[in-house]
Design a protein around this motif. Structure first.
Motif, PDB file in Angstrom:
ATOM      1  N   UNK A 152       3.827  11.834   2.914  1.00 20.28           N
ATOM      2  CA  UNK A 152       3.859  10.424   3.298  1.00 20.28           C
ATOM      3  C   UNK A 152       5.084  10.116   4.151  1.00 20.28           C
ATOM      4  N   UNK A 153       6.216  10.678   3.770  1.00 27.14           N
ATOM      5  CA  UNK A 153       7.439  10.424   4.528  1.00 27.14           C
ATOM      6  C   UNK A 153       7.313  10.934   5.960  1.00 27.14           C
ATOM      7  N   UNK A 154       6.650  12.078   6.127  1.00 29.26           N
ATOM      8  CA  UNK A 154       6.522  12.667   7.453  1.00 29.26           C
ATOM      9  C   UNK A 154       5.422  12.001   8.278  1.00 29.26           C
TER      10      UNK A 154
ATOM     11  N   UNK B 131       7.410  -3.566  -4.053  1.00 30.00           N
ATOM     12  CA  UNK B 131       7.260  -4.262  -2.775  1.00 30.00           C
ATOM     13  C   UNK B 131       8.107  -5.530  -2.756  1.00 30.00           C
ATOM     14  N   UNK B 132       8.097  -6.268  -3.863  1.00 32.41           N
ATOM     15  CA  UNK B 132       8.905  -7.480  -3.948  1.00 32.41           C
ATOM     16  C   UNK B 132      10.390  -7.146  -3.814  1.00 32.41           C
ATOM     17  N   UNK B 133      10.816  -6.065  -4.453  1.00 33.01           N
ATOM     18  CA  UNK B 133      12.217  -5.658  -4.391  1.00 33.01           C
ATOM     19  C   UNK B 133      12.597  -5.187  -2.985  1.00 33.01           C
ATOM     20  N   UNK B 134      11.676  -4.543  -2.293  1.00 36.00           N
ATOM     21  CA  UNK B 134      11.932  -4.110  -0.919  1.00 36.00           C
ATOM     22  C   UNK B 134      12.226  -5.320  -0.034  1.00 36.00           C
ATOM     23  N   UNK B 135      11.413  -6.359  -0.167  1.00 38.44           N
ATOM     24  CA  UNK B 135      11.627  -7.550   0.659  1.00 38.44           C
ATOM     25  C   UNK B 135      12.894  -8.302   0.243  1.00 38.44           C
ATOM     26  N   UNK B 136      13.234  -8.245  -1.025  1.00 36.15           N
ATOM     27  CA  UNK B 136      14.479  -8.860  -1.467  1.00 36.15           C
ATOM     28  C   UNK B 136      15.672  -8.151  -0.832  1.00 36.15           C
ATOM     29  N   UNK B 137      15.623  -6.813  -0.848  1.00 32.17           N
ATOM     30  CA  UNK B 137      16.688  -6.038  -0.212  1.00 32.17           C
ATOM     31  C   UNK B 137      16.747  -6.309   1.289  1.00 32.17           C
ATOM     32  N   UNK B 138      15.576  -6.418   1.906  1.00 43.15           N
ATOM     33  CA  UNK B 138      15.525  -6.686   3.340  1.00 43.15           C
ATOM     34  C   UNK B 138      16.138  -8.048   3.659  1.00 43.15           C
ATOM     35  N   UNK B 139      15.846  -9.027   2.843  1.00 40.51           N
ATOM     36  CA  UNK B 139      16.363 -10.371   3.093  1.00 40.51           C
ATOM     37  C   UNK B 139      17.888 -10.387   3.045  1.00 40.51           C
ATOM     38  N   UNK B 140      18.437  -9.736   2.013  1.00 39.26           N
ATOM     39  CA  UNK B 140      19.894  -9.751   1.870  1.00 39.26           C
ATOM     40  C   UNK B 140      20.589  -8.789   2.836  1.00 39.26           C
TER      41      UNK B 140
ATOM     42  N   UNK C  15       0.838  -1.204   0.000  1.00 41.09           N
ATOM     43  CA  UNK C  15       0.000   0.000   0.000  1.00 41.09           C
ATOM     44  C   UNK C  15       0.871   1.253   0.000  1.00 41.09           C
ATOM     45  N   UNK C  16       1.949   1.244   0.790  1.00 45.24           N
ATOM     46  CA  UNK C  16       2.834   2.407   0.842  1.00 45.24           C
ATOM     47  C   UNK C  16       3.499   2.662  -0.507  1.00 45.24           C
ATOM     48  N   UNK C  17       3.936   1.597  -1.180  1.00 42.24           N
ATOM     49  CA  UNK C  17       4.524   1.745  -2.509  1.00 42.24           C
ATOM     50  C   UNK C  17       3.500   2.308  -3.489  1.00 42.24           C
ATOM     51  N   UNK C  18       2.269   1.852  -3.320  1.00 37.30           N
ATOM     52  CA  UNK C  18       1.190   2.361  -4.171  1.00 37.30           C
ATOM     53  C   UNK C  18       0.939   3.840  -3.897  1.00 37.30           C
TER      54      UNK C  18
ATOM     55  N   UNK D 172      11.859   2.195   5.980  1.00 34.83           N
ATOM     56  CA  UNK D 172      12.935   3.056   5.488  1.00 34.83           C
ATOM     57  C   UNK D 172      13.550   2.483   4.210  1.00 34.83           C
ATOM     58  N   UNK D 173      13.636   1.190   4.125  1.00 36.69           N
ATOM     59  CA  UNK D 173      14.079   0.572   2.871  1.00 36.69           C
ATOM     60  C   UNK D 173      13.090   0.911   1.766  1.00 36.69           C
ATOM     61  N   UNK D 174      11.799   0.826   2.104  1.00 35.76           N
ATOM     62  CA  UNK D 174      10.748   1.135   1.138  1.00 35.76           C
ATOM     63  C   UNK D 174      10.841   2.563   0.638  1.00 35.76           C
ATOM     64  N   UNK D 175      11.017   3.515   1.569  1.00 33.12           N
ATOM     65  CA  UNK D 175      11.091   4.924   1.184  1.00 33.12           C
ATOM     66  C   UNK D 175      12.277   5.166   0.251  1.00 33.12           C
TER      67      UNK D 175
END
Length: 211
Positions: free
Chosen positions: A151-153, A57-66, A41-44, A83-86
Motif C-alpha cells: 500500500x505504501x508503494x 481518519x479523524x485523528x489524521x485530520x486533527x493532526x493535519x489541522x494543527x 478507505x486507506x486507513x481501512x 503521508x500523515x495517514x501512513x
C-alpha cells in the motif's frame, strides 16, 4: 447544499485556512469532506478494521489541522495528508502488535474462521464499485507484512528507501516484500474474480520503475 468553497482548489483552501482567524473552520471542513473518503478507505486498507479506521481518519485530520500552518506546498495537500495517514497508521499497527492480549488476525486459524471471511457492511460504504470491493477483499486476505509495504508503494507512492525507514527494515527486504505482495495480490485477485489479466493492476502500478 452548496458551499462557497466547494469549487475552490486545495491549495487556495489551504492558504485560506492558514490565514483564517481562530474558529473559522469552513475552508478546512471542505478539505475534510473532499479527502475523507480516501483517507478513511486507506486507513481501512492498512488496519483491516472499520472501527479503528473511523477513529484513525479523524485523528489524521486533527493532526493535519494543527500542522497545516507549517505546510509549505512543496507537495500537493492530498499527498501531504496521505503521508500523515501512513505515519499514523504505522504507529497504530506497532502499538497493536505490542498488546499482549491481541489476537493475530494474520494467524492461519483466525484467517480460516468463517467470520473473518465475511465482508463487513461498513466496507461496502468505502468503495463505490464492484472492483473496489474485490480489491479490498484481496487486501484483507493478505498478511500485514506484505499488505502495508504494498500500500505504501503502490497507493501512497513512497520510495523503497522511505518505506524501509518507516518500517525500520532493510532496503532489500522492502523490495522482496513488495515483489511478493504484488505476486500474491495478482494471484488472489485472479482467484477471486476469475480474471486472467487486466484489472488486478488497478492497485499494483509502477513495476519496474526506479526507486
Amino acid at each position: 447544499m452548496a458551499h462557497e468553497y466547494d469549487s475552490v482548489a486545495d491549495d487556495v483552501l489551504v492558504e485560506t485556512v492558514q490565514e483564517a482567524g481562530a474558529g473559522d473552520l469552513r475552508a478546512f471542513e471542505v478539505l475534510v469532506q473532499r479527502h475523507r473518503g480516501r483517507i478513511l478507505a486507506n486507513c481501512r486498507y492498512m488496519t483491516r478494521s472499520p472501527d479503528d479506521a473511523e477513529d484513525l481518519a479523524q485523528e489524521v485530520f486533527t493532526r493535519a489541522f494543527f500542522g497545516i500552518k507549517s505546510f509549505r506546498g512543496q507537495a500537493a495537500f492530498g499527498t501531504w495528508l496521505q503521508r500523515i495517514k501512513v505515519n499514523h497508521c504505522i504507529n497504530f499497527l506497532k502499538k497493536r502488535q505490542r498488546q499482549p492480549d491481541r489476537v493475530d488476525a494474520d494467524a492461519p486459524a483466525v484467517q480460516a474462521h468463517e467470520a473473518m471471511r465475511r465482508e463487513p457492511k461498513a466496507e461496502r460504504r468505502l468503495v463505490a464499485t464492484e472492483e473496489g470491493v474485490q480489491i479490498e477483499a484481496v487486501l484483507d486476505s493478505m498478511s500485514e507484512t506484505l499488505r502495508v509495504p504494498l500500500l505504501m508503494r503502490d497507493l501512497d507512492g513512497f520510495s523503497y528507501q522511505e518505506i524501509a525507514e518507516h518500517l525500520q527494515i532493510g532496503l532489500s527486504a522492502v523490495k522482496m516484500r513488495i515483489k511478493r505482495a504484488r505476486e500474491e495480490f495478482r494471484e488472489r485477485y485472479q482467484e477471486l474474480t476469475g480474471v486472467a489479466e487486466g484489472n488486478e493492476d488497478a492497485l499494483i502500478e509502477g513495476e519496474g520503475e526506479g526507486e
